[in-house]
Write an enzyme that holds these catalytic residues in place. Structure first.
Site, PDB file in Angstrom:
ATOM      1  CD  GLU A   1     -15.833 -16.624 -31.089  1.00 20.52           C
ATOM      2  OE1 GLU A   1     -16.992 -16.247 -30.781  1.00 20.52           O
ATOM      3  OE2 GLU A   1     -14.918 -16.797 -30.253  1.00 20.52           O
TER       4      GLU A   1
ATOM      5  CD  GLU B   1     -13.744  -9.810 -27.167  1.00 19.89           C
ATOM      6  OE1 GLU B   1     -12.635  -9.257 -27.081  1.00 19.89           O
ATOM      7  OE2 GLU B   1     -14.720  -9.453 -26.497  1.00 19.89           O
TER       8      GLU B   1
END
Lengths: 331, 331
Positions: free
Chosen positions: A156, A297
């Site tokens: 994310e 991420e």
């Protein structure tokens, strides 16, 4: 029993009993997920969900909100950490606009599932409507249905989302707020204290306890989309690879809705973000890596992938004591 | 200053400061070893050194001595854990007969550097002569000189060698013997107690303190050969990848002879073998992986290789805040 057969296969390999440590339990786990003593990882994919958070108006991040879309551009250009690690391991990467406060030019590589231009500020009102929350979850489930592989990692990006995740953690695990709020992308001690106060006031304001209500009130579009995607991935018996603090906060919601999803989860790492270790303990999870990462991420997922592959490989490729004519222990 | 330039390069990447944790210090470290801000790993090789130990006559292992040569055959046939992991990571594997008590048929893949048919039993006499010890070290150095790459990982196989390594640890670190002796390939508590008594008596018998004397008296041909190879690898500014308890015992000798070798070492993992954590602390080492491995063979080195590659890759491939037009922290 499959579990016994897996353990026997692991124990017959040419190595002292248990000497591959966590790789042995991982091989066992993946075998159970795939219902076979010869598991295989096919086309692992990492989905990076990006979304913005209204709560940034309360100054809970040291970075401006624009960094969310700028980092999405960086993902699309291949320059972020997750790009480097996904390339290294031949892993498909999908970048999903779950709800970034920016209009992206349409292009290959960007999956547009935008639910809105960022959530509302949960300091004053619920972050999402119930409809938005359900829509985000449904879109996450759809995305997973479109994957060809049997391993999906979650990542994310969203300025402010460690504040949302801390609120979810507090409400879904009961841990004191002080244990849930960390530095995120790099707040100093005063900033962390402020972040805690913002959440404290918001929690007092919104009286919610049911997991979906908590998610809609404090979560983000990317967090809700991940939750829906995790549910769908477990339904499809995929290996669900969990990253750090934010991704695990989505799993906290899912675990309350459907605890069986945990049977499909592999925990890639323990983040340095305060709260992650406690979250993992709450879920009974043993993380593979402890590298002091706190990037998000999906970077931890990508870094853990070779360990998943190693677990599957030793189970499928190593010789047995019999096949290699190696003596066992003395009687 | 190279160190400052490396840190600046790491800090300018598009990620919160320090958020890649140990990968950042690893990238920095490899940059210093290679004297560049753009390090590269070329043709990593793992050398697995096999040797037998006379001390097995004291029943210090649950496995018969024949397992040493049988496992060498397993390495040559590609069926051991290290074969699986080396294949997975495209890593060259060399199997070295440093002193196995067996005549192998000559063949491709087996590097014959046999110093003897196993060491003598250090319970009654020194394991090696000084000449054998020096010869083993020289042969290890020669092997490293023949490598084309700039990363070398160390692995070993030798029934009885955790007993030798425990003696080395006790004499070279001063740690109490009880903290140095573990289960090895799987001794039970009574077996471990017996192993400790065997070492205790031998230590009382042989009055040695200088590192090379300790090595010759208690070590093994594979341990001495690894020590020589490590010295040579550091001289050639290679990344020296350290595996578990036995490999680290060879490094204890080397660190006493030439402490600068430690500047070239990367510690792949912390083994579950009792003593390894203490050894690592003694050397000021931070291991990359903590997976409860206790297999040897260089398996930890192979499993850690992707993390070394990830460290180098993020340093060389990630965008900077400037190049990606990503905003920094708010002022």
């Amino acid at each position: 029993m499959l579990s016994d057969a897996l353990q026997a296969a692991i124990d017959n390999k040419t190595k002292p009993l248990g000497s591959l440590g966590m790789l042995e339990s991982l091989a066992h786990w993946i075998g159970l997920i795939q219902r076979t003593v010869r598991p295989a990882l096919r086309q692992p994919a990492i989905l990076v969900f990006a979304g913005d958070h209204g709560v940034v108006a309360e100054k809970v991040s040291p970075y401006p909100q624009d960094v969310t879309w700028q980092m999405v551009e960086n993902f699309l250009a291949g320059g972020a950490a997750i790009n480097v690690f996904a390339r290294q391991h031949g892993c498909t990467l999908q970048v999903v606009d779950a709800g970034v406060n920016h209009d992206f030019a349409a292009r290959a590589g960007l999956v547009d599932r935008k639910v809105g231009y960022g959530t509302r500020n949960f300091a004053s009102e619920p972050a999402m409507t119930a409809e938005q929350c359900v829509l985000a979850m449904a879109r996450g489930a759809e995305l997973v249905a479109g994957l060809n592989g049997n391993v999906v990692g979650f990542g994310e990006m969203g300025i402010g989302n460690s504040t949302a995740a801390a609120a979810l953690m507090h409400l879904l695990t009961g841990a004191p707020l002080a244990d849930c709020v960390g530095a995120g992308a790099g707040m100093d001690a005063a900033g962390v204290a402020h972040k805690r106060e913002v959440i404290e006031r918001a929690v007092a304001k919104h009286d919610v306890t049911a997991p979906l209500d908590v998610l809609a009130t404090f979560g983000g579009f990317e967090i809700a989309m991940m939750a829906g995607a995790m549910l769908a991935a477990a339904e499809r018996r995929m290996v669900v690879l969990i990253d750090g603090f934010i991704v695990t906060s989505a799993l906290l919601v899912v675990a309350r809705l459907q605890p069986a999803v945990l049977d499909y989860c592999v925990f890639s790492h323990c983040s340095d973000e305060r709260g992650h270790r406690t979250m993992l303990e709450h879920l009974g999870a043993r993380p593979l890596l402890q590298l002091g990462l706190r990037l998000g991420e999906g970077s931890g997922c990508a870094l853990a992938l070779p360990l998943l592959q190693a677990a599957v490989n030793f189970l499928c490729e190593m010789a047995t004591f019999e096949s290699a004519l190696v003596s066992g222990k003395d009687a």
